[in-house]
Design a protein around this motif. Structure first.
Motif, PDB file in Angstrom:
ATOM      1  N   TYR A 198      16.364   8.483   4.160  1.00  0.00           N
ATOM      2  CA  TYR A 198      17.490   8.463   3.232  1.00  0.00           C
ATOM      3  C   TYR A 198      17.010   8.525   1.776  1.00  0.00           C
ATOM      4  N   VAL A 199      16.035   7.699   1.455  1.00  0.00           N
ATOM      5  CA  VAL A 199      15.566   7.614   0.070  1.00  0.00           C
ATOM      6  C   VAL A 199      14.938   8.929  -0.379  1.00  0.00           C
ATOM      7  N   ASN A 238       0.845  -1.191   0.000  1.00  0.00           N
ATOM      8  CA  ASN A 238       0.000   0.000   0.000  1.00  0.00           C
ATOM      9  C   ASN A 238       0.887   1.250   0.000  1.00  0.00           C
ATOM     10  N   PHE A 239       0.251   2.400  -0.051  1.00  0.00           N
ATOM     11  CA  PHE A 239       1.022   3.648  -0.131  1.00  0.00           C
ATOM     12  C   PHE A 239       1.863   3.896   1.112  1.00  0.00           C
ATOM     13  N   GLN A 240       1.368   3.517   2.270  1.00  0.00           N
ATOM     14  CA  GLN A 240       2.132   3.736   3.498  1.00  0.00           C
ATOM     15  C   GLN A 240       3.435   2.939   3.459  1.00  0.00           C
ATOM     16  N   GLU A 241       3.380   1.703   3.022  1.00  0.00           N
ATOM     17  CA  GLU A 241       4.593   0.884   2.895  1.00  0.00           C
ATOM     18  C   GLU A 241       5.536   1.478   1.855  1.00  0.00           C
ATOM     19  N   PHE A 242       4.945   1.969   0.759  1.00  0.00           N
ATOM     20  CA  PHE A 242       5.758   2.573  -0.295  1.00  0.00           C
ATOM     21  C   PHE A 242       6.504   3.792   0.230  1.00  0.00           C
ATOM     22  N   PHE A 243       5.815   4.683   0.940  1.00  0.00           N
ATOM     23  CA  PHE A 243       6.449   5.891   1.453  1.00  0.00           C
ATOM     24  C   PHE A 243       7.406   5.592   2.605  1.00  0.00           C
ATOM     25  N   HIS A 244       7.216   4.499   3.304  1.00  0.00           N
ATOM     26  CA  HIS A 244       8.104   4.126   4.412  1.00  0.00           C
ATOM     27  C   HIS A 244       9.416   3.553   3.871  1.00  0.00           C
ATOM     28  N   MET A 245       9.395   2.959   2.703  1.00  0.00           N
ATOM     29  CA  MET A 245      10.562   2.406   2.008  1.00  0.00           C
ATOM     30  C   MET A 245      11.347   1.409   2.866  1.00  0.00           C
ATOM     31  N   GLY A 246      10.667   0.569   3.570  1.00  0.00           N
ATOM     32  CA  GLY A 246      11.328  -0.469   4.349  1.00  0.00           C
ATOM     33  C   GLY A 246      12.216   0.068   5.460  1.00  0.00           C
TER      34      GLY A 246
END
Length: 55
Positions: free
Chosen positions: A15-16, A2-10
């Motif tokens: 940094y990203v 989902n978008f939250q996981e995408f914006f969190h970037m693991g």
């Protein structure tokens, strides 16, 4: 994903996203700076042409 996981970037979001922001800032600077220098040079040349006496 989902978008939250995408914006969190693991866990590497800071940094990203900072890297993306700096990259876009450098690209924008590389586009804008030469255009500004070109315009300043053209203004300078126009001023010089106005000051030169014509035969």
């Amino acid at each position: 994903m989902n978008f939250q996981e995408f914006f969190h970037m693991g866990g590497y979001a800071v940094y990203v996203w900072t890297s993306y922001g700096l990259c876009f800032a450098v690209l924008a600077f590389n586009l804008i700076a030469p255009l500004r220098r070109k315009n300043e040079m053209l203004k300078s040349l126009r001023r010089q042409l106005k000051q030169e006496p014509r035969p």
